[in-house]
Every structure is written in C-alpha cells, then in structure tokens.
Design an enzyme around this catalytic site. Structure first.
Site, PDB file in Angstrom:
ATOM      1  N   LYS A  47      13.048   2.416   7.251  1.00  0.00           N
ATOM      2  CA  LYS A  47      12.174   1.375   6.825  1.00  0.00           C
ATOM      3  C   LYS A  47      12.572   0.553   5.870  1.00  0.00           C
ATOM      4  CE  LYS A  47       7.368   1.174   4.679  1.00  0.00           C
ATOM      5  NZ  LYS A  47       6.275   2.213   4.239  1.00  0.00           N
ATOM      6  N   GLU A 106      -0.573  -0.684   2.307  1.00  0.00           N
ATOM      7  CA  GLU A 106      -0.730   0.720   1.375  1.00  0.00           C
ATOM      8  C   GLU A 106      -1.685   0.878   0.312  1.00  0.00           C
ATOM      9  OE1 GLU A 106       3.524   1.554   1.310  1.00  0.00           O
ATOM     10  OE2 GLU A 106       3.628   1.670   3.391  1.00  0.00           O
ATOM     11  N   ASP A 166       1.841   1.760  -6.730  1.00  0.00           N
ATOM     12  CA  ASP A 166       2.415   2.490  -5.595  1.00  0.00           C
ATOM     13  C   ASP A 166       4.041   2.297  -5.357  1.00  0.00           C
ATOM     14  OD1 ASP A 166       3.234   3.349  -3.141  1.00  0.00           O
ATOM     15  OD2 ASP A 166       1.949   2.077  -1.860  1.00  0.00           O
TER      16      ASP A 166
END
Lengths: 177, 621
Positions: free
Chosen positions: B81, B181, B203
């Site tokens: 990623k 997200e 996050d």
C-alpha cells in the site's frame, strides 16, 4: 450560477448560516450520488451536476467574502483584483503598521501578543461584515447604491490575509489550542 | 445463517466492504443489519497484506506468503500500500527495504515496478492479488458477491485513489465506492451507538495516518475536516527500531543491502513492538547468537517524533473545522498502531479525553465499509448519508511555477471548480495545463496529478480565446477534467495522462491478460455486469413508479413499462450490447419523470422536509 437560488435563499448578506447548513444537508440527502447508485445514466449525471452545484453554492454562501462577491456580481457589479477601487491610503498605512507589530511579536515569540492582534482584527472584520450586511439590505439590489460599498470588500480581503498570516504564526509558535 | 441460505444455489449477490490495509486486509458483510468480518477456514479474519510470487506464475497471498518472506524477500511484497500511486523514483522506494525496483522503460507509465524474479509486478497488480483472495473468501461465505466498497486513507491523493480503484477492477470487483477509512470507522461507531455529536477519528495504521473531524447529526455523517500523512504508520515504528538494531550490531551498508537480513530485522522489530504493548521490556534474538533488549521507555523515545507529526495534523484539522478539543464529544481510535500504549497516552493528552476503542481497531474500518456497501446497494435504511471532503487542495500551475488554488482542501464532495484561461500569444492553438494537489505555494513542492495539453483552439489574436476548464471531484475523491473554448464553444474531453499511474488502456490490457480465455471471458463478464445493472435499474424504476405515481405525465407509464419489458426480455438472451442499448432506452423513456422527481425532492429539501419522511418514513427496524 446564482448560489442563493440554488439553496432557495433570498439574495441577502445577512444569513442564518445554521439554517442554511441544514438546507444544504437536506439537499445533499436528496441529490448525493450515493442516492442514485441504481439509477440510469442520465439521472445519475443530472443528480451529480446538481449535487456539485449545491456544494459549490454552500461554499460560496458560507464564506462572507465569497458571499459578498456573489451579491455584487449578481447586482451587475464586477469584482476581483482589476475591477475594484484601489484601497484607501489610510487603510494601506494602517495594515502596514499592523503587519509590523505582528512581525515584532513574532520575533519575540509572544503568543499572547499575536492573539491580541488576532482578536483586534477579528472585531474589525466583524464590523465590516455588519456594515456590508446593512448596505446590502438598504440598497435593495440597487446598482449605484451598492457600488459605493465595493471598497469594503477590499478591506475585508486585507483583514482575511492578515488573519491567515497570524494563524500560520500561531501554528509556528507551536501552540496547541 | 439459515440452512436455506446455505443451500440456495441462486443466492442474490451480496455487497461487501473491504479494508485494503498496509499490514493486513479483511472483508466484511452485513447480515440482519449487523456487520461482521468474514473469516477464513482457520477462523482468522485478518489476511496479511503479503503477496509472494513463485516460479511458473504461482501466487501466494496471506499467511503462507508471509512465511516465505524471509527466504524470498525480493519475491515477497509486504506493505504494498505504501507504493500505491507513487512514481518509480519516489523517496519511498529508497527507504530501508528488501525489494528490487525496475525503472520504467521509455514510454512506460511512471509507476513503481517490483522485480520478483521471473516477472515484474506493479503495486496495482499486487493489490489486485490481495483483493482477489478476499473476493474468493467472501464468495465462499456468501456464494455470490455483489458490489464492493474499498476503503482508502482519507489523506490519499488522486493517484493513490485511482490506483486502488484500478486494483479493484483488476481483481474483478465492481467497485461501488472508495470510502475514506476514518469515515468508515465513524459509520460503524455511529450506527452502533446511535449518538449525535462531533467526533475526531484518529487512525494510525501500518503505513498511513489520518485524522478526521466529523459531525454526526440525524443520520448524516458530515466530515468537517481531514488531515494526515499517507506515509506514516506502524511500519515507521518498525524501521526506527530496525535502525537501532543495525546500529547496535555495528551493521552497515553491506548488511543493509542483504534483503533476507533486512526482512528478518524488520520482522523482529515488529515483534518487539508488539511485545512492548503488554511488557515493559522485550528481548529478541535477531540472528543466532545475537540478541537485543528494548524497554518500553526506549521505544517510546524512538517514536516520539512520529507521534508529534500526528499531533501537527490533528491541530490543523481542528483548526480547519473551527473547533477546540473541548468541543468534541468523543475521540475514536482506529488502526492497529493505536494499540501502542504511547499512542493512546499521546492521543489522550492531545484531546484531553480518554479515547474510545471499543470496536476492534483492526476491524472497524471493514465493518463500516460493509455498512456503506449495504447502503449503496439499497438494502438498508435510506436516512443515512456520508458527506466527505477533499483532503488536499487542488490547484493549477501558473506563471513562475506558482500554484493557483482552485479547490481548497476540506471541500465537501462531489464538487467542482472552473478556471478560465486565455491565450498568451497570437495564433496560439494549444495550452499546457499542470494539475497539482497539496498546500504548498510552489507546484514543484506539491504532488503532480496530471499534465495535459488542450489542442485545437482556433487561431486567434492573443487574449481572444477563452478556455474554461472544469474540474470535478466525485464522491470517490477522484478528479476529472473537462475543457471548453468559450468563443467558439469547442468542447474537449481532456484525456488526463496521470503523472503517476496507469492509463485506462493499460488497465484494460491487464484485465484482458488476467482473464484466461480473453474474448469469451470478457463477453461473459460484460453480460453478467450488464444483467446486474439492468436488474438494478428496473428495480429502481419500479420503485419510483410506485412511490411517485402522481408525477407521471400522459403516456409516461406506458412508455416506461414497455422499455422495462424490452429490457427484461433482452436480459433473458445473452447479447450484452443489446442489454446495454435497452438500458439506455429505458433511461431515455424515464428521463422526464426522473427530472420531475428530482425537482420535487429539491423543493422539499429547501422547504426543510426530509425526503425520507415524505417517502413513507424511515424504515423502522
């Protein structure tokens, strides 16, 4: 595009932004692409175009400078750098002094000093906004009556720029709020 | 799950939510309005985001791949990623890691390329392999998988988002939406707790950090501001530890270029980090006979700078939302790295309150994605809506390399902006436009999204031609560009050549290659896709006919029903192009009816009436 019409508002500077925000939210509920996932292509496109318009309109209306710009433009008065009258010499002098003071307190890393300047400028900004609100109300959209107030928009831009700079300095001095 | 469902051979396709994470990925779905993560045959829900490429086209994903990593460090891609949407010369490729990168050949897209032995793969393909595994997992559980919502860090830029969407397509998924997200996590929390208020979602994942401030009001999840760093996470903690390990053993460049050793050290660093979550001191043997000991205090010292970086982003996000920490009603922790005690302490001091972590921080994003997928598939209450924002300002390079910002960050999507340009020279027939994303003053300091040239402007004196360029950011956060010359009205659909990423043709080619039998498979796939789309549109149209019958004009009903009948007949045959054509016919037949419905919905929204109230109320469950 008339952002006021898009949001179902009267063309006025004085607005209850909380109410407008609610309208924006309800319009989003009606038009957001998520609502049209199962629709045909043209309906999806149509909804998307309108949702974009609604978001653009809200972006304009919620910001005093953009809102004033839109009202002037709708009244047939051109705004923007080249169209607006040159700022008064007194304003330029004044802003220069304010900037110098800002630079001084910055050099001293005097956070309270910066904050004091920010508060002062915020009050001035609010006063101009109130004056603009009154002007738009009194003029009833009359072109000539409004033209006299375009200079106030310029003033507002100076204050905004100053506040943005001051805000960056506050960040720089590393002050968690 | 009931027995009936298990044995139903024609189970309806179910929407799924996927968290495509740096360290691990997972897939979730909704059953009886409850989201749950789908587990594999070992009852595990977290699939390590590791892909190992073996000889003769063998691909291994997950645990087995992870086990191969130390013996085959170059052929095993971990944390892919971090490379999504990045150029081949991105600084990320120069950091500590075991891979062998290949520079793009002349004419090839500027994307990262891993040399994995007998072939070369891009991050999009590696991610597609992870997604394919998750898709199979979901198919085992649900039999048929419908559309998918894939989550991305809120701070992902356009190239990173596009790469993720391409990976989804390549894996054979119908990507309903890319969802941020933190917003996904908020959805999972919000629907669970049924609470209104303002929340911060912190996050910290394996490779990315996001902070999002959002307002939950009356079913609307409105993002106020977002910020972050798309290269900051648990991996960086591991690297900080690994650097110290290399230093302690006096290892230098030679050891740092040994892929197996680097892999082992990074893995051990991660294990030490995990150990320090519960213990105050951890000892680990890195290689035979060589051990290191770390205390939690030492570790906390190593990651202090990383945490400070998250603090800067948090303060800015609060400021953008015009809020103070005390204005918040709660702080939600998401991402595995928020298990680190120092992270929790830091967040607590930053926001002055105890953060919430009662939904598993590893699962909450996927659960939220599944809820959103369900909403988008029209299978849930329709009073819920997510209003997200653009994470970065969008601008155009103007004279002197300066950026002209045309869309500020934190603008609610979908959104658009227009900019007008004029020719600088007489008879000028082309324009080069450079689109960038970022907050810096100079284009060179921002992220380059795309460069394109507008051609075919009729020759005119300088300043006469006026080009209106329209930018649009859709609900996935993806950008499209459209240009129009105003004096002549010449329209141009600009094909944007991404600065980093593959163009449509390249993705289409990969898609063809991925299918074993080329043409026939592709036709079968189109047929299936068109049938699904047709079914969806017919269903939506019939619902509209039932709900808003009074808006039908003379002849509408007959025309629309005839179009539906024709489309349904076409779906029973197997010619995808005919289905496609009849979908368009139905679209045309119901166009005016649709416009009237939309106008009424708008009028009602302006009057302040809830659409859902009018359409027969919220479905009460």
């Amino acid at each position: 595009m008339d952002p006021f019409a898009t949001l179902g508002l009267e063309r006025t500077f004085k607005l209850d932004l909380r109410a407008v925000e609610k309208t924006h939210r309800e319009l989003s509920r009606a038009l957001h692409p998520d609502r049209y996932m199962s629709s045909g292509a043209s309906e999806r496109r149509d909804a998307l175009t309108r949702a974009v318009e609604v978001n653009e309109a809200w972006r304009v209306v919620r910001d005093p400078i953009r809102r004033a710009e839109a009202l002037f433009t709708l009244a047939g008065i051109a705004v923007g750098d080249t169209h607006e009258p040159k700022p008064a010499a007194s304003l330029l002098m004044d802003m220069m002094e304010q900037r110098e003071t800002l630079a001084e307190v910055r050099a001293k890393r005097d956070l309270a000093g910066v904050q004091g300047l920010v508060d002062e400028m915020t009050v001035r900004q609010q006063k101009i906004e109130a004056a603009l609100g009154d002007a738009f109300e009194a003029s009833k959209g009359d072109h000539d009556a409004l033209t006299a107030f375009v200079a106030k928009l310029g003033e507002l831009r100076y204050y905004r720029r100053f506040l943005e700079e001051a805000s960056a300095i506050v960040d720089d001095l590393g002050a968690p709020s | 799950m009931t027995l009936l469902e298990i044995f139903d051979p024609k189970a309806a396709p179910k929407p799924i939510g996927i968290d495509l994470g740096t360290t691990h990925s997972l897939v979730a779905c909704v059953q009886d309005e409850r989201p749950y993560a789908i587990s594999d045959c070992d009852f595990e829900v977290l699939l390590p985001s590791v892909v190992a490429y073996g000889p003769k086209g063998a691909v291994e994903v997950g645990k087995l791949a992870k086990a191969r990593a130390s013996d085959h460090p170059r052929e095993t891609i971990v944390s892919v990623k971090r490379f999504m949407g990045r150029g081949a010369d991105d600084p990320e490729t120069l950091r500590l890691g075991p891979y062998k990168f290949l520079a793009p050949k002349e004419g090839e897209a500027n994307v990262v390329r891993f040399d994995v032995g007998d072939r070369v793969v891009t991050p999009i393909e590696v991610s597609a392999d992870i997604l394919r595994t998750l898709k199979r997992l979901a198919e085992d559980e649900l039999r048929a998988v419908g559309g998918a919502v894939i989550t991305v860090p809120a701070y992902f830029d356009d190239a990173q988002r596009q790469a993720t969407k391409d990976a989804g397509r390549l894996a054979g998924l119908e990507v309903l939406r890319l969802l941020n997200e933190p917003t996904a996590a908020a959805l999972a929390y919000g629907l669970d707790k049924k609470q209104n208020g303002t929340f911060a979602v912190y996050d910290l994942g394996g490779g990315t950090f996001d902070i999002t401030i959002l307002l939950l009001d009356d079913g609307v999840f409105q993002v106020k501001s977002t910020g972050g760093d798309s290269a900051l996470g648990g991996d960086d903690m591991d690297r900080a530890l690994a650097d110290v390990i290399f230093e302690r053993f006096g290892w230098g460049e030679k050891e740092k270029n040994d892929p197996s050793l680097v892999r082992v050290v990074l893995d051990q660093a991660r294990a030490i980090k995990h150990g320090l979550t519960t213990s105050l001191e951890v000892e680990a043997e890195i290689v035979a006979g060589k051990s290191v000991t770390f205390t939690r205090v030492e570790f906390d010292g190593l990651i202090g700078k990383l945490l400070e970086r998250t603090g800067v982003a948090c303060r800015r996000a609060l400021k953008d939302a015009a809020l103070k920490p005390a204005d918040l009603d709660g702080v939600i922790l998401v991402g595995g790295s928020t298990r680190v005690p120092a992270v929790r302490t830091y967040v607590k001091s930053l926001f002055g309150r105890e953060p919430l972590a009662d939904i598993d921080p590893d699962q909450v994003v996927a659960l939220g994605a599944a809820l959103q997928a369900n909403l988008l598939a029209g299978e849930a209450r329709d009073d819920i809506l997510l209003l997200d924002v653009t994470p970065l300002s969008l601008g155009i390079e103007v004279g002197g390399g300066v950026v002209d910002k045309i869309l500020p960050r934190n603008t609610t999507t979908p959104t658009g902006a227009r900019a007008t340009y004029t020719t600088q020279e007489d008879q000028q027939t082309g324009f080069e436009i450079h689109v960038v994303q970022g907050e810096r003053e100079l284009a060179a300091d921002c992220r380059s999204l795309a460069r394109f040239t507008l051609k075919g402007i009729p020759p005119m004196p300088a300043g006469m031609a006026k080009l209106e360029v329209t930018f649009r950011v859709d609900a996935d956060g993806l950008l499209t560009v459209h240009a129009r010359e105003e004096t002549t009205g010449i329209e141009q659909n600009v094909s944007v050549k991404p600065s980093f990423g593959l163009d449509d043709a390249a993705v289409e080619r990969m898609l063809m290659e991925a299918l074993d039998h080329g043409e026939t498979d592709l036709k079968a796939r189109r047929l299936a896709e068109n049938r699904v789309e047709a079914g969806r549109i017919v269903q939506a149209t019939q619902k509209a006919l039932a709900v808003d019958a009074e808006l039908l004009a003379d002849g509408d009903l007959v025309r629309i029903q005839a179009a539906i009948a024709a489309l349904e007949a076409a779906c029973r045959a197997d010619e995808p192009s005919r289905i496609h054509h009849l979908i368009e016919e139905l679209d045309l037949a119901s166009k005016e009816f649709a416009t009237r419905r939309m106008n009424r919905a708008i009028a009602r929204a302006i009057e302040g009436r809830r659409v859902t109230d009018v359409e027969g109320g919220l479905s009460t469950h």
